[in-house]
Motif scaffolding. Structure first.
Motif, PDB file in Angstrom:
ATOM      1  N   GLU A  25      -0.988   7.245  -6.789  1.00 52.07           N
ATOM      2  CA  GLU A  25       0.360   7.186  -6.380  1.00 52.07           C
ATOM      3  C   GLU A  25       0.261   6.877  -4.911  1.00 52.07           C
ATOM      4  O   GLU A  25      -0.636   7.756  -4.254  1.00 52.07           O
ATOM      5  N   PRO A  26       1.098   6.357  -4.071  1.00 56.33           N
ATOM      6  CA  PRO A  26       1.216   6.244  -2.727  1.00 56.33           C
ATOM      7  C   PRO A  26       1.346   7.588  -1.968  1.00 56.33           C
ATOM      8  O   PRO A  26       0.446   7.903  -0.880  1.00 56.33           O
ATOM      9  N   ALA A  27       1.848   8.441  -2.564  1.00 56.47           N
ATOM     10  CA  ALA A  27       1.987   9.797  -2.019  1.00 56.47           C
ATOM     11  C   ALA A  27       0.525  10.657  -2.174  1.00 56.47           C
ATOM     12  O   ALA A  27       0.562  11.472  -1.377  1.00 56.47           O
ATOM     13  N   ASP A  28      -0.204  10.178  -2.842  1.00 53.69           N
ATOM     14  CA  ASP A  28      -1.407  10.951  -3.160  1.00 53.69           C
ATOM     15  C   ASP A  28      -2.869  10.005  -2.377  1.00 53.69           C
ATOM     16  O   ASP A  28      -3.723  10.615  -2.358  1.00 53.69           O
ATOM     17  N   VAL A  31       0.733  -1.104   0.203  1.00 50.71           N
ATOM     18  CA  VAL A  31      -0.002  -0.034  -0.166  1.00 50.71           C
ATOM     19  C   VAL A  31       0.904   1.222  -0.114  1.00 50.71           C
ATOM     20  O   VAL A  31       0.600   2.118  -0.600  1.00 50.71           O
ATOM     21  N   GLY A  32       1.894   1.217   0.732  1.00 49.88           N
ATOM     22  CA  GLY A  32       2.876   2.342   1.101  1.00 49.88           C
ATOM     23  C   GLY A  32       3.826   2.469  -0.365  1.00 49.88           C
ATOM     24  O   GLY A  32       4.627   3.432  -0.175  1.00 49.88           O
ATOM     25  N   THR A  33       3.897   1.501  -1.226  1.00 47.87           N
ATOM     26  CA  THR A  33       4.868   1.630  -2.053  1.00 47.87           C
ATOM     27  C   THR A  33       4.201   1.416  -3.591  1.00 47.87           C
ATOM     28  O   THR A  33       5.267   1.641  -4.447  1.00 47.87           O
ATOM     29  N   GLY A  37      -8.055   9.030  -2.167  1.00 48.18           N
ATOM     30  CA  GLY A  37      -7.375   9.400  -3.173  1.00 48.18           C
ATOM     31  C   GLY A  37      -8.073   9.926  -4.389  1.00 48.18           C
ATOM     32  O   GLY A  37      -9.265   9.356  -4.736  1.00 48.18           O
ATOM     33  N   ALA A  38      -7.491  10.898  -5.041  1.00 50.60           N
ATOM     34  CA  ALA A  38      -8.183  11.420  -6.301  1.00 50.60           C
ATOM     35  C   ALA A  38      -9.584  12.069  -5.913  1.00 50.60           C
ATOM     36  O   ALA A  38     -10.250  11.754  -7.017  1.00 50.60           O
ATOM     37  N   GLY A  39      -9.654  12.308  -4.712  1.00 57.08           N
ATOM     38  CA  GLY A  39     -10.958  12.929  -4.283  1.00 57.08           C
ATOM     39  C   GLY A  39     -12.256  12.283  -4.330  1.00 57.08           C
ATOM     40  O   GLY A  39     -13.329  12.573  -3.920  1.00 57.08           O
ATOM     41  N   ARG A  40     -11.827  10.915  -4.026  1.00 52.68           N
ATOM     42  CA  ARG A  40     -12.938   9.813  -3.839  1.00 52.68           C
ATOM     43  C   ARG A  40     -12.429   8.763  -2.600  1.00 52.68           C
ATOM     44  O   ARG A  40     -11.164   8.674  -2.406  1.00 52.68           O
TER      45      ARG A  40
END
Length: 306
Positions: free
Chosen positions: A241-244, A232-234, A262-265
Motif C-alpha cells: 500500500e502507498p502508506a507502507d 505512486v502515492g495513490t 516496502g514490505a522489508g525489501r
C-alpha cells in the motif's frame, strides 16, 4: 626482484580492486557480473607466475576485461529475449562522485544504456580509452587486437556515443533539487508539480523483467509520465500500500536517485537524465528484483577513474 608472497600478492590485487570493478561494471552494466569477473580475476592472479609480471595494473586489467567480454558475449542472447526494456543494474555510489563530471557521466544509467548498443569490442575500447585514459597501444595489448583495429573501434564507438548521448551541463546541485522536488510531487500524487519538472519530450523506461508489473514499452510525454508517477502515492504496488512504501534520495550511478522500499525489501530505483535547462529528459525505473541486490546490500561503490 624480490620473491612474491601471498600477503604481498593480495595487497597488490586489492590496490587495484576498485579499478577492476569500475572497468567491469561499465563493460557489463551488471554489478553482480562485475563482482564475479573481479573474483575470477583474483583466482587467475593467484595462480599466475607473478614474478614475470612487470606491470600488475595492466596485467590485472587485461584479465578482468577479457573475463568481462566473455560474460558480455554470453549475456547478449538473454538480453535480446528480455521481457520489456533492459536496463543496467543500479548501484549506490559515493556522494562525491557527482563532483567529477566525467566519472558521473560514464557510470550514469543513460550512458550505460548507450554503451549497451555497442559491440563488445567497441564497448571495451570506449571504456578504456574515453573513461580510463588508456593509450591505443595499451588497449591493443589488453584486447589482443592490432593498434589499427583498436583505433578504428575507438572512432566508431566515440561517434556512436556522441550521436546518442549529447552532454548537458545540469549542475549537481540542480539535479539534486529537481530530484527532491520530483520525490515530493510523486509521493504526494501532484501531477501539476511533476509536469513542471518534466521536459515535454520526457521518456520513462521501466524494467520489470516480466517479474513485476511494469510498462513493457517506453512511456513518452510529460502528461503520461506525470500521471504514471502520481499513481505512486495513490495506488498499491505488488501488494504494498502507498502508506507502507518509503522513498529515499540517495546517490545512484553517479548522481541523485530514488530508492523505493516496502514490505522489508527494495522495490525499485529511479534515476534521471536532464536536459540543458535542468528539466527531466529521461527516467530509468528498475524494478526487476533480480537487479536490486546491489542496492539492497547497502554497499556504496567508488567508481571513480582516478
Amino acid at each position: 626482484m624480490s620473491e612474491p608472497t601471498p600477503d604481498r600478492d593480495q595487497h597488490v590485487f586489492h590496490q587495484h580492486r576498485r579499478l577492476l570493478f569500475s572497468v567491469a561494471y561499465r563493460i557489463l552494466g551488471s554489478a553482480a557480473d562485475a563482482e564475479d569477473a573481479v573474483q575470477d580475476a583474483w583466482l587467475k592472479w593467484s595462480g599466475a607466475d607473478r614474478a614475470r609480471v612487470a606491470d600488475p595494473k595492466a596485467y590485472l586489467a587485461r584479465i578482468v576485461i577479457n573475463l568481462a567480454l566473455e560474460r558480455l558475449r554470453s549475456a547478449r542472447h538473454q538480453r535480446e529475449t528480455y521481457v520489456g526494456p533492459w536496463l543496467p543494474e543500479p548501484i549506490l555510489t559515493c556522494d562525491d562522485t557527482a563532483d567529477v563530471v566525467a566519472d558521473a557521466e560514464s557510470v550514469s544509467m543513460a550512458m550505460l544504456v548507450v554503451l549497451e548498443t555497442l559491440s563488445p569490442l567497441e564497448r571495451a575500447v570506449f571504456v578504456l580509452r574515453e573513461v580510463f585514459g588508456f593509450g591505443h597501444a595499451e588497449i591493443a595489448e589488453v584486447v589482443e587486437r592490432s593498434e589499427a583495429a583498436v583505433r578504428q573501434a575507438a572512432h566508431r564507438a566515440r561517434e556512436h556515443v556522441r550521436a546518442r548521448r549529447p552532454r548537458f551541463a545540469a549542475a549537481p546541485a540542480r539535479q539534486r533539487e529537481v530530484t527532491e522536488r520530483f520525490l515530493a510531487a510523486a509521493t504526494g500524487g501532484d501531477v501539476n508539480a511533476l509536469m513542471e519538472l518534466l521536459s515535454p519530450e520526457v521518456t520513462l523506461w521501466t524494467d520489470g523483467g516480466g517479474k513485476v508489473r511494469q510498462a513493457r514499452r517506453p512511456v513518452v510525454g510529460a502528461t503520461a509520465v506525470a500521471t504514471w508517477f502520481a499513481a505512486v502515492g495513490t495506488t498499491a504496488y505488488e501488494g504494498i500500500e502507498p502508506a507502507d512504501m518509503r522513498a529515499e534520495l540517495v546517490g545512484l550511478n553517479g548522481g541523485p536517485g530514488l530508492v523505493f522500499r516496502g514490505a522489508g525489501r527494495v522495490v525499485a530505483t529511479v534515476t534521471f537524465d536532464f536536459d540543458a535547462t535542468g528539466r527531466v529528459l529521461a527516467i530509468h525505473n528498475v524494478a526487476n528484483p533480480d537487479k536490486l541486490g546491489a542496492v539492497a546490500t547497502g554497499a556504496v561503490h567508488d567508481v571513480g577513474t582516478r
